[in-house]
Design a protein around this motif. Sequence first.
Motif, PDB file in Angstrom:
ATOM      1  N   TRP A  37       0.848  -1.202   0.000  1.00 44.70           N
ATOM      2  CA  TRP A  37       0.000   0.000   0.000  1.00 44.70           C
ATOM      3  C   TRP A  37       0.879   1.246   0.000  1.00 44.70           C
ATOM      4  CZ3 TRP A  37      -5.486   0.766   0.753  1.00 44.70           C
ATOM      5  CH2 TRP A  37      -6.226  -0.418   0.653  1.00 44.70           C
ATOM      6  N   LYS A  38       1.878   1.210   0.880  1.00 44.82           N
ATOM      7  CA  LYS A  38       2.785   2.376   0.979  1.00 44.82           C
ATOM      8  C   LYS A  38       3.486   2.608  -0.355  1.00 44.82           C
ATOM      9  CE  LYS A  38       5.569   2.648   4.620  1.00 44.82           C
ATOM     10  NZ  LYS A  38       6.341   2.079   5.735  1.00 44.82           N
ATOM     11  N   ALA A  39       3.916   1.485  -0.961  1.00 40.69           N
ATOM     12  CA  ALA A  39       4.629   1.606  -2.244  1.00 40.69           C
ATOM     13  C   ALA A  39       3.717   2.211  -3.310  1.00 40.69           C
ATOM     14  CB  ALA A  39       5.115   0.229  -2.692  1.00 40.69           C
ATOM     15  N   LEU A  40       2.442   1.792  -3.316  1.00 40.14           N
ATOM     16  CA  LEU A  40       1.499   2.323  -4.320  1.00 40.14           C
ATOM     17  C   LEU A  40       1.266   3.815  -4.112  1.00 40.14           C
ATOM     18  CD1 LEU A  40      -1.227  -0.462  -4.588  1.00 40.14           C
ATOM     19  CD2 LEU A  40       0.277   0.321  -6.394  1.00 40.14           C
ATOM     20  N   VAL A  41       1.059   4.201  -2.851  1.00 38.81           N
ATOM     21  CA  VAL A  41       0.797   5.614  -2.559  1.00 38.81           C
ATOM     22  C   VAL A  41       2.030   6.453  -2.920  1.00 38.81           C
ATOM     23  CG1 VAL A  41       0.339   7.266  -0.707  1.00 38.81           C
ATOM     24  CG2 VAL A  41      -0.919   5.117  -0.784  1.00 38.81           C
ATOM     25  N   ALA A  42       3.207   5.945  -2.504  1.00 40.28           N
ATOM     26  CA  ALA A  42       4.445   6.694  -2.795  1.00 40.28           C
ATOM     27  C   ALA A  42       4.645   6.818  -4.294  1.00 40.28           C
ATOM     28  CB  ALA A  42       5.629   5.977  -2.163  1.00 40.28           C
ATOM     29  N   LYS A  43       4.333   5.747  -5.010  1.00 40.63           N
ATOM     30  CA  LYS A  43       4.478   5.775  -6.477  1.00 40.63           C
ATOM     31  C   LYS A  43       3.565   6.842  -7.069  1.00 40.63           C
ATOM     32  CE  LYS A  43       1.738   3.404  -8.708  1.00 40.63           C
ATOM     33  NZ  LYS A  43       0.407   3.622  -9.291  1.00 40.63           N
ATOM     34  N   ASP A  44       2.294   6.872  -6.636  1.00 45.21           N
ATOM     35  CA  ASP A  44       1.354   7.860  -7.185  1.00 45.21           C
ATOM     36  C   ASP A  44       1.809   9.285  -6.872  1.00 45.21           C
ATOM     37  OD1 ASP A  44      -0.399   6.289  -8.572  1.00 45.21           O
ATOM     38  OD2 ASP A  44      -1.631   5.829  -6.829  1.00 45.21           O
ATOM     39  N   TRP A  45       2.334   9.482  -5.669  1.00 44.67           N
ATOM     40  CA  TRP A  45       2.799  10.823  -5.324  1.00 44.67           C
ATOM     41  C   TRP A  45       3.958  11.234  -6.243  1.00 44.67           C
ATOM     42  CZ3 TRP A  45       1.690  15.319  -4.058  1.00 44.67           C
ATOM     43  CH2 TRP A  45       2.652  16.254  -3.683  1.00 44.67           C
ATOM     44  N   LYS A  46       4.892  10.259  -6.498  1.00 43.96           N
ATOM     45  CA  LYS A  46       6.017  10.565  -7.404  1.00 43.96           C
ATOM     46  C   LYS A  46       5.492  10.928  -8.784  1.00 43.96           C
ATOM     47  CE  LYS A  46       9.694   7.783  -5.401  1.00 43.96           C
ATOM     48  NZ  LYS A  46      10.321   6.480  -5.447  1.00 43.96           N
ATOM     49  N   LEU A  47       4.468  10.179  -9.243  1.00 41.38           N
ATOM     50  CA  LEU A  47       3.931  10.440 -10.584  1.00 41.38           C
ATOM     51  C   LEU A  47       3.347  11.852 -10.666  1.00 41.38           C
ATOM     52  CD1 LEU A  47       2.181   7.090 -11.582  1.00 41.38           C
ATOM     53  CD2 LEU A  47       4.483   7.858 -12.067  1.00 41.38           C
ATOM     54  N   ILE A  48       2.692  12.274  -9.596  1.00 41.40           N
ATOM     55  CA  ILE A  48       2.134  13.639  -9.599  1.00 41.40           C
ATOM     56  C   ILE A  48       3.267  14.657  -9.504  1.00 41.40           C
ATOM     57  CG2 ILE A  48       0.744  15.295  -8.280  1.00 41.40           C
ATOM     58  CD1 ILE A  48      -1.012  12.993  -7.366  1.00 41.40           C
ATOM     59  N   PHE A  49       4.165  14.401  -8.566  1.00 43.76           N
ATOM     60  CA  PHE A  49       5.219  15.373  -8.290  1.00 43.76           C
ATOM     61  C   PHE A  49       6.150  15.577  -9.479  1.00 43.76           C
ATOM     62  CE2 PHE A  49       9.025  16.982  -6.125  1.00 43.76           C
ATOM     63  CZ  PHE A  49       8.430  18.009  -5.418  1.00 43.76           C
ATOM     64  N   ARG A  50       6.358  14.492 -10.256  1.00 41.09           N
ATOM     65  CA  ARG A  50       7.286  14.611 -11.390  1.00 41.09           C
ATOM     66  C   ARG A  50       6.592  15.075 -12.663  1.00 41.09           C
ATOM     67  NH1 ARG A  50      10.871   9.121 -10.525  1.00 41.09           N
ATOM     68  NH2 ARG A  50      11.765   9.746  -8.521  1.00 41.09           N
ATOM     69  N   ASN A  51       5.274  15.236 -12.604  1.00 42.13           N
ATOM     70  CA  ASN A  51       4.543  15.708 -13.769  1.00 42.13           C
ATOM     71  C   ASN A  51       4.100  17.143 -13.493  1.00 42.13           C
ATOM     72  OD1 ASN A  51       2.674  16.241 -15.784  1.00 42.13           O
ATOM     73  ND2 ASN A  51       2.030  14.114 -15.899  1.00 42.13           N
ATOM     74  N   ARG A  52       4.833  18.097 -14.088  1.00 41.49           N
ATOM     75  CA  ARG A  52       4.583  19.504 -13.737  1.00 41.49           C
ATOM     76  C   ARG A  52       3.157  19.924 -14.027  1.00 41.49           C
ATOM     77  NH1 ARG A  52       9.770  21.825 -16.615  1.00 41.49           N
ATOM     78  NH2 ARG A  52      11.308  20.677 -15.426  1.00 41.49           N
ATOM     79  N   LEU A  53       2.635  19.437 -15.155  1.00 42.99           N
ATOM     80  CA  LEU A  53       1.284  19.840 -15.544  1.00 42.99           C
ATOM     81  C   LEU A  53       0.269  19.323 -14.521  1.00 42.99           C
ATOM     82  CD1 LEU A  53      -0.481  21.204 -17.697  1.00 42.99           C
ATOM     83  CD2 LEU A  53      -0.683  18.988 -18.805  1.00 42.99           C
ATOM     84  N   LEU A  54       0.464  18.045 -14.147  1.00 44.17           N
ATOM     85  CA  LEU A  54      -0.442  17.437 -13.179  1.00 44.17           C
ATOM     86  C   LEU A  54      -0.326  18.135 -11.825  1.00 44.17           C
ATOM     87  CD1 LEU A  54      -2.218  15.106 -13.878  1.00 44.17           C
ATOM     88  CD2 LEU A  54      -0.645  13.561 -12.760  1.00 44.17           C
TER      89      LEU A  54
END
Lengths: 564, 303
Positions: free
Chosen positions: A4-21
């Motif tokens: 669960w932690k890995a999934l949440v951390a992954k989603d946060w990285k995806l948002i954080f690394r996508n400037r538009l998002l």
Amino acid sequence: MRGWKALVAKDWKLIFRNRLLLAILVIYPFLIMGVIGAAFYDVGRPVPIGLVNLDRAGPGEQAWSGAVVPSPRGLERRFRRRAVQVEEYGSGEEAEAALAADRVSALLATGDPGETELWMGADLSRDEIAATILDVQTETEVWREYSTAQEALASFAQGEVNVVFAIREGDYPYIGETIWLEDENYDAASLVLRFGQDVTEIEEYTSESEARDDLKRGRIDAVIVLPRAFVHQLKTLDEIARVQVIIDQSNLVKAEFAETSIRGFLSRVQEGVVENKTQAVVAGLYVLVTGGDFFGTEVVGLEQIRENLESLKQSLQDRPDLQEMVDVGIDLANTVISDIEDAAAYLRGTALPIDLEISSVAGRPLSAKDAVVPSLIALSILWTGVLSGAILMVIEDEEGMRIRLGLTEMGSFALVGSKLILATAVVFVQSAVMLLLAVAVFGVFASNAAAALLVIAAASFSCIGIGLVIAAFARQVAGAVILSVLVSFPLIFMTGAVFPLSQMPAFMQWIARAIPLTYAIEALSGVMLRGESLADVAWQLGVLIAFGVVLLTLGSLLVRRRTD
Amino acid sequence: MISIKDISKEFDGVKALDNVTLSVAKGETFGLIGPNGAGKTTLIRILTGQIAPTHGDILMGGETVYPMDSRYRLRVGLVPQEPAFYGRLDAHENLLLLSRLYGVDAKEAAERIDSLLAMAGLTEHASRQARFYSRGMQQRLSLAMGLVHEPELIYMDEPTSGLDPEARSALWELIIRLAAEGRSIFITTHNMQEADRICNRLAILAEGSLREEGTPAEIKGLLGTDRVELQLLDDRTTELDVLCRRLGLTWKMEGDTVIVTGLELPDKLPEIASGLAGSVRNLHYREVTLEDAFLRFMREAER
């Protein structure tokens, strides 16, 4: 739990690394808050109002009035009878020149549409001028006063009035009088400036047309035209002061603000005047009892008359028959004195029967910026909740990872759950920061900020649920964003965030009741602005959680079903 | 390793798969070949639990398994047709994420990730966001991600689709290495060169039905074997007859061309040429490819 932690951390990285998002999800709501907040921050600023004061006598200026009367010819005959000698003119301009040159003291023009205009002038005394004005005013319900000859001539030419009357301003009856109110003496302009100072920003104009031009250009929000003898009319008991207010209804909100402000301060003037008049009448009634100056006439008071009668009765001890007659007079005096005292008391109590004492349920007066923050926070919950719910789920499809994740130990429950955790965290932190900023930096009122945080959490579930439902119909992030905006935009207008629910038609109110945001706004307003506790908004909280459960379940089912 | 029994799948009344039965042995590389729309991806989707079959069984080790059952899912890996990974995570992060989701112990995961990165040739690029990789690197990462939990059976859905020849060849090498390690591989492809090169056994799927199954040589044998085409200057029928009998070959005339067929034909070419020395005007060796066999099969199926 590690998964669960890995999934949440992954989603946060995806948002954080996508400037538009990052910009769309996290930064945009703050921008919106800034923009709307700035718009409402200074809503308490005075409304700019233009004032055209015709109740003043400028040296050498002319007073032009117009009216619609049933019989212009009758008026014309009375004008001729009053005048020793009447001049006739071929045009309004010629007549105006005669008045300007002091050849005559009054002008009269008559002419119904289709008839030939008749312009005449005469040297009338002030009393004759007053009598002529009274003639016109008693015959008409449409009485207009113009600030310039041009305005009067144009109005006459367009058939708005069938009579025009012009004199030198100094000859206008009762012009430029002053009134004593709240321990100060005011003329017409200073009265408006004084009583309107809290809610308006008055700019004086010499002509109505000039003020209208500025109203059209948006420099002022309304124009007040004070009629000639305005103050005199306020002071007298038998005339109504006709104040003309011109508003720009092309912008209804602006017009409403302006009208409300003007009505507000003019009613204060009115209350003051009525109170003055009542006091004067009450005082006059007491003069009838005690004796003294009764509106300019020295009178013997009823009490004195009663005393005199009692003395007379004493002196008539040997004439009981006459004493009985005197007793009738004494009784009458007593009755009248008592009735006058009752009437005076009644007048004092009924002249201004309502005294509004306005207070806020919040315990302190609220400003526009206070009132707008719950709606702003609710809008940011909707925006970020719907978008993050939809985008985070659709990312899995866009990256082709949904299938791969389906083969891991984490089931679809974990997938949806991890999105819910991150999206709720983003929405919650964002809204909490907004609330904190609003309260700490901008001084916005929030009576129960802790309860507001709970409402934010409950509201975020249902908004994220809407996002999950949207995710079932989109394959790519761009599509999810477009669908989210298409869904969210109408919701904003159907929930009372922009227009009050109570002002909507019944069917719209039913629709609003089916939208979770409505309950979020109600609950946030309750705990922030109405001093309500969590128990008071338990119903809204319950509905929000129920909406959340239903929407999240529906969204999860739709997302799973789409795979097949 | 895995047996598929009578798997059928219908979409809105249209049969995408019709009683497909096949099996993949342990350590075998099984290729499912067929044209576009044959039902290859549908079968992979059924086998990886993305969709349920309309009917049929999947057996693993002789026992019926349900693709959504974790005991099955953890034993299989997937390399989808389109590379599947998070573009904004780097290769290491992608692999680490999956190893956590598969519950791999942290220390073991670290070792496994290093070895997978090395195997995929991505060690030097491990900290670059994967969206910046070339298509070949992306597919190698996708393959590595399918292996992070060390599955016994790997499903590969047209893994070299869209790759350039160099990238394709590199991926073939990787698959061959995996097979050499003893993993079972179930691969769908419409690239016959790929199927011929890496598969031990093949099945042809057309219009949802399994048409043929066998080794690549057996499938090619459907068309016939390799042959030598000879044009002779004079009539050498007697010598040809003796030569072919000695070499275990057969011959026939097609017009003015002599067709020689038989086993190990390439090795026997020098003896044929020397046996008929002085009379050979033209000699062509024609090899039968899997593509020839497949195309012929498809043409016959259409007829």
